[in-house]
Design a protein around this motif. Sequence first.
Motif: not given
Length: 322
Positions: A157-171
């Motif tokens: 998960i790359q923290a600079y992406f806006h979508r990262a918070e959603d991705d870390i919850r999904d995964y």
Amino acid sequence: MLKEFFIGLSQNQFLNAAAQKYGLQLGAQSVVAGTDIHEAIETIKELNKSGISATVDNLGEFVHDREEATAAKNQILGVVEAIHEAGVDAHISLKASQLGLDIDYHFALSNLREIVGAAAKYDMFVNIDMEDYGRLQPSFDILDELSKDYGNVGTVIQAYFHRAEDDIRDYKDYRLRIVKGAYKEPANVAYTEKEEIDRNFIKLIEYHLLHGKFTSVATHDHHIIGHVKKFAEENNIPRDKFEFQMLYGFRRDMQHELASEGYNFTTYVPFGKDWYGYFMRRLAERPQNLNLVAKQVFTPKTNGVIALAAGAFLLGRMSKRR
């Protein structure tokens, strides 16, 4: 501007060709564990003696030829076998673009499936390294497909992406490596200011430490490392739920110090001839990294090659402006 400069160098064909031609003569041995798997295995053995694990990257990416992608797959399968036969504490990191993602999605998926299946026989973990934004969702799609059949695969998960918070919850149920991010991305998809990236980086780490399966905190920033150690202690997070990761050749004293303190520690061990693009993106990710390896890497010969590439980069920018 500095980040753009290093990204430009990483994509400079002259620089990459010179690096592959001169290899270790340019000081690559300071940041790359050799040009073949046998040299990498010897490096891993030394790390293991200090209680440090390794994640192994057979360098290469952005492949546009099926034969080259197939060759890369076979090389990585050889790495899996070499790790198993040597009995070292190590796992695999790979990029989907090296295995044909830019050629055909299903072709790349087939190549990754073969690697993950081979690693699963030895209970070996495979990490899918994330790349630039254009390859982000296809890489997640590949992870989703592989996870239907295998439990030994995770991602970044790359923290600079806006979508990262959603991705870390999904995964959250996956083993995840959390990083800041090393590619140049537009502001509409990624944070561009250091303060924003650092703030999101810490938020993602804390979330996965509390809710995730296993967290790999990948950073050379001692401030963030100190924060994670304190957060884990205050929240009674057992040490077998997380690890710290750093790149081979960077902050070696701190790597050994963290391992000696009883923290799980993994060194990212790249090997191969295609090393310079990898190294320049590490400098783009955090220009302070330059100070960590400058004395080891930058010889007069290296500086000459970089100066020529820098000139080519700047001339290219001037031409575009005209």
